[in-house]
Design a protein around this motif. Structure first.
Motif, PDB file in Angstrom:
ATOM      1  N   GLY A   1       0.836  -1.195   0.000  1.00 52.41           N
ATOM      2  CA  GLY A   1       0.000   0.000   0.000  1.00 52.41           C
ATOM      3  C   GLY A   1       0.869   1.242   0.000  1.00 52.41           C
ATOM      4  O   GLY A   1       1.599   1.501   0.959  1.00 52.41           O
ATOM      5  N   ALA A   2       0.806   2.016  -1.063  1.00 53.29           N
ATOM      6  CA  ALA A   2       1.746   3.127  -1.232  1.00 53.29           C
ATOM      7  C   ALA A   2       1.549   4.234  -0.210  1.00 53.29           C
ATOM      8  O   ALA A   2       2.512   4.873   0.227  1.00 53.29           O
ATOM      9  N   ALA A   3       0.306   4.490   0.202  1.00 53.20           N
ATOM     10  CA  ALA A   3       0.020   5.626   1.081  1.00 53.20           C
ATOM     11  C   ALA A   3       0.057   5.262   2.554  1.00 53.20           C
ATOM     12  O   ALA A   3       0.069   6.148   3.400  1.00 53.20           O
ATOM     13  N   GLY A   4       0.075   3.995   2.878  1.00 52.95           N
ATOM     14  CA  GLY A   4      -0.005   3.564   4.269  1.00 52.95           C
ATOM     15  C   GLY A   4       1.323   3.645   4.989  1.00 52.95           C
ATOM     16  O   GLY A   4       1.977   4.683   5.031  1.00 52.95           O
ATOM     17  N   GLY A   5       1.733   2.507   5.580  1.00 56.52           N
ATOM     18  CA  GLY A   5       2.990   2.498   6.308  1.00 56.52           C
ATOM     19  C   GLY A   5       4.170   2.878   5.446  1.00 56.52           C
ATOM     20  O   GLY A   5       5.110   3.534   5.903  1.00 56.52           O
ATOM     21  N   PHE A   6       4.148   2.499   4.178  1.00 57.11           N
ATOM     22  CA  PHE A   6       5.229   2.850   3.252  1.00 57.11           C
ATOM     23  C   PHE A   6       5.325   4.363   3.098  1.00 57.11           C
ATOM     24  O   PHE A   6       6.379   4.964   3.318  1.00 57.11           O
ATOM     25  N   GLY A   7       4.222   4.991   2.732  1.00 57.73           N
ATOM     26  CA  GLY A   7       4.230   6.416   2.444  1.00 57.73           C
ATOM     27  C   GLY A   7       4.353   7.304   3.662  1.00 57.73           C
ATOM     28  O   GLY A   7       4.726   8.470   3.540  1.00 57.73           O
ATOM     29  N   GLN A   8       4.047   6.773   4.844  1.00 55.05           N
ATOM     30  CA  GLN A   8       4.137   7.568   6.071  1.00 55.05           C
ATOM     31  C   GLN A   8       5.371   7.229   6.902  1.00 55.05           C
ATOM     32  O   GLN A   8       5.706   7.969   7.835  1.00 55.05           O
ATOM     33  N   GLY A   9       6.052   6.117   6.567  1.00 52.75           N
ATOM     34  CA  GLY A   9       7.182   5.679   7.374  1.00 52.75           C
ATOM     35  C   GLY A   9       8.534   5.943   6.764  1.00 52.75           C
ATOM     36  O   GLY A   9       9.552   5.608   7.345  1.00 52.75           O
ATOM     37  N   ALA A  10       8.588   6.502   5.575  1.00 51.04           N
ATOM     38  CA  ALA A  10       9.798   6.876   4.820  1.00 51.04           C
ATOM     39  C   ALA A  10       9.558   6.513   3.363  1.00 51.04           C
ATOM     40  O   ALA A  10       9.331   7.375   2.534  1.00 51.04           O
ATOM     41  N   GLY A  11       9.577   5.204   3.042  1.00 50.44           N
ATOM     42  CA  GLY A  11       9.321   4.757   1.684  1.00 50.44           C
ATOM     43  C   GLY A  11      10.522   4.880   0.784  1.00 50.44           C
ATOM     44  O   GLY A  11      10.791   5.949   0.234  1.00 50.44           O
TER      45      GLY A  11
END
Length: 628
Positions: A232-242
């Motif tokens: 999920g691009a906007a979830g943990g990835f997008g909010q945790g650094a990515g």
């Protein structure tokens, strides 16, 4: 007694902190637990979007109320498929997070057609109920219900979660996978500001990386994602650094963020950016998902599409000595690898590299409009060294060209290589560390780094499939001098994100699992010794990390905690070792010695015989019948 409204602000925070200790911990069977009428009312307000959880494998258990041999065959054929797993609430990508102690509902991933190992099917760590959120209104109503009842909340998107933060027993789950907005704006006006930005993408909370990549590519744009399409691009990835192949070129995913649509703990929808609620915006640009607010839409910069050129080398090391540290071949390879990395990073070359006891795979990835000859010039010394080195059985040595990001990410060879970072249907054991630029300096530092890498590999000698994964996908050329994001500061000085990884399947004895964790933790310990006060990518980390505040958040933690307390004073958003987390065995029981499995609830809600279908790309087709 003075009313709360008359108390000083600091005292209010203390009162809120005391209240939070007992808030959102209501368990089934307790007087505080919602009545059936309350559940029915919630379901009605959501238009029937409150669902009863069906574990992915439940149709394979004869003791299950929804046993179905035909459905079980469908499940068995896709049990290790990350796309199918992301398409349902009742599955996680990594099996250890579906279970709660001995409570689970799993079939054998290696032989899914065979009878399940355990006799009965239970919810384990999955919630008994979940809200299939498709709109902002669904999120608002769910949070208001949580605030009114004190039920614990869990938030799940795709289920890609190495630390098990997406599920919690005895909670009401908010499943965001079907919030699927996709937009592209050549010019975008920021909320609450006269300013605008060019080339802005918008994705809903549930849009997968692959879906986002394909949508923006059709617009002639690239998005700074990773390589695994189901994340999920906007979830943990997008909010945790990515991090991903564009890291050296453009930075982290959080570096691209310009605005978020969110629902805060009080159930209020807000649009936040650097002008409107800048503290919350900053916190969600690196402080982790599921912690500060529910993200509905993620808005970020995209870039004109470029081609991908690559160099891949795959080989077995022949006649490997008993102690890998005695292998002059391996030591020579790692020395050349470390020596070359600063030049590659400076020229925006990223990389996905895998090292096992007797095998190496290195994949240099260059997203650019420059010709393949440019990559060859920068890497020919490395390629010539590898191909001339004795003691190797070479399987691949190739320069390749791909017209687009998608062509590279979906190429048959690369797809299965990168999937190692996100295998579906098995449990993953992982520890990680960000490796700073200083350790690549020729001489003492570089030698120490090579020694630590070999020591780490030696620690996993007896572990099947034990691997050192080295991702050269950091924002090495993007220092964030204005401190615009809350991503761990160690990202800005790192050339690598390095992980030690292994895994296991259902039925593996706990004694064997403990040995896997011991090996991985011992291995990363050698890198930790070289990086005192350092950190790691909080989404690719050891769930048991003891110094988690420093390791996951660094010097940003205190500020993040202050923002957390401001926007979520009662602790509605709680996840394992997220900002503000405090150990509580009654809530973290799946990690403790006395697990409490989710208690199945009475069926309530929609009309009798109602049908629903879980949506989500390939793998869609879980059709269940029954009443909520």
């Amino acid at each position: 007694m003075a009313s709360l409204s008359r108390l000083p602000h600091t005292l209010l925070l203390l009162v809120a902190a005391q209240l939070s200790a007992a808030s959102f911990a209501c368990l089934p069977g307790e007087p505080c637990w919602p009545s059936n009428d309350q559940w029915r009312a919630l379901n009605t307000s959501l238009g029937g979007q409150l669902r009863v959880t069906e574990p992915m494998a439940s149709s394979c258990f004869e003791s299950s109320s929804n046993y179905d041999a035909k459905q079980c065959a469908w499940v068995s054929g896709r049990y290790g498929n990350d796309i199918a797993r992301a398409s349902v609430y009742g599955a996680m990508q990594n099996l250890q997070w579906e279970g709660c102690g001995e409570q689970e509902c799993l079939v054998n991933t290696l032989k899914p057609q065979s009878p399940p190992i355990q006799e009965s099917c239970s919810l384990g760590a999955l919630s008994a109920y979940y809200v299939n959120a498709t709109t902002t209104d669904d999120v608002i109503k769910t949070l208001k219900f949580i605030n009114q009842t004190g039920v614990r909340l869990s938030i799940k998107n795709s289920g890609h979660d190495y630390l098990g933060r997406s599920v919690a027993p005895n909670s009401l789950a908010l499943w965001t996978r079907n919030i699927r907005n996709l937009e592209y704006h050549e010019k975008y006006s920021l909320y609450n500001s006269a300013e605008s930005r060019e080339n802005i993408g918008v994705i809903g909370a549930g849009v997968s990386a692959g879906e986002a990549r394909d949508f923006f590519q059709a617009k002639g744009m690239d998005i700074t994602l990773g390589a695994v399409g189901t994340v999920g691009a906007a979830g943990g990835f997008g909010q945790g650094a990515g991090h991903g192949p564009f890291g050296p070129s453009y930075g982290l995913m959080v570096d691209q963020a310009v605005e978020f649509d969110v629902v805060t703990a009080d159930g209020v929808f807000r649009t936040i950016n650097e002008f409107s609620e800048p503290d919350l915006f900053w916190a969600m640009r690196g402080g982790g998902g599921g912690t500060f607010a529910v993200l509905v839409n993620y808005k970020f910069r995209v870039y004109p599409s470029v081609q991908f050129t690559t160099y891949s080398f795959l080989a077995n090391i022949t006649n490997t000595p008993e102690d890998i540290r005695d292998s002059w071949v391996y030591r020579s390879i790692l020395h050349a690898f470390v020596q070359s990395q600063p030049t590659w990073s400076a020229n925006n070359i990223s990389g996905y590299n895998f090292f096992c006891h007797d095998k190496i795979e290195t994949h240099l990835v260059y997203p650019s409009d420059k010709p393949l000859s440019f990559l060859i010039d920068l890497t020919s010394e490395w390629a010539n060294f590898l191909t001339s080195l004795p003691g190797l059985s070479i399987h691949k040595h190739a320069y390749e060209h791909f017209n687009t990001y998608k062509d590279w990410a979906t190429d048959a060879d690369y797809h299965w290589i990168i999937q190692r970072n996100a295998p579906g249907g098995m449990a993953v054991v992982e520890t990680g560390r960000l490796v700073p630029r200083s350790l690549f300096s020729p001489g003492k530092n570089a030698n120490a780094l090579v020694d630590a890498m070999l020591d780490g590999l030696a620690a996993g000698k007896k572990v099947p499939g034990f691997m050192m994964q080295v991702y050269a996908t950091t924002p090495a050329n993007h220092p964030d001098g204005e401190h615009a994001t809350s991503a761990h500061p160690a990202w800005r000085d790192a050339l690598w994100s390095l992980d030690f990884v292994s895994g296991y399947f259902d039925g593996t004895p706990q004694t064997a699992v403990a040995k896997l964790w011991k090996a991985s933790r011992m291995a990363i310990g050698f890198i930790k010794k070289l990086t005192p006060g350092g950190g790691c990518y909080l989404n690719e980390a050891d769930y048991g990390e003891e110094e988690w505040q420093q390791t996951f958040f660094g010097a940003n933690y205190d500020k993040l905690l202050s923002i957390k307390r401001k926007w979520d004073p009662t602790g509605l958003f709680r996840c394992w070792k997220c900002v503000g987390w405090e150990a509580d065995e009654s809530l973290d029981s799946c990690y403790g010695s006395k697990p409490r499995a989710t208690v199945p609830l009475p069926e309530v809600g929609a009309e009798e015989g109602a049908e629903f279908r879980v949506q989500g790309g390939e793998g869609t087709g879980f059709l269940f019948q029954g009443e909520l």
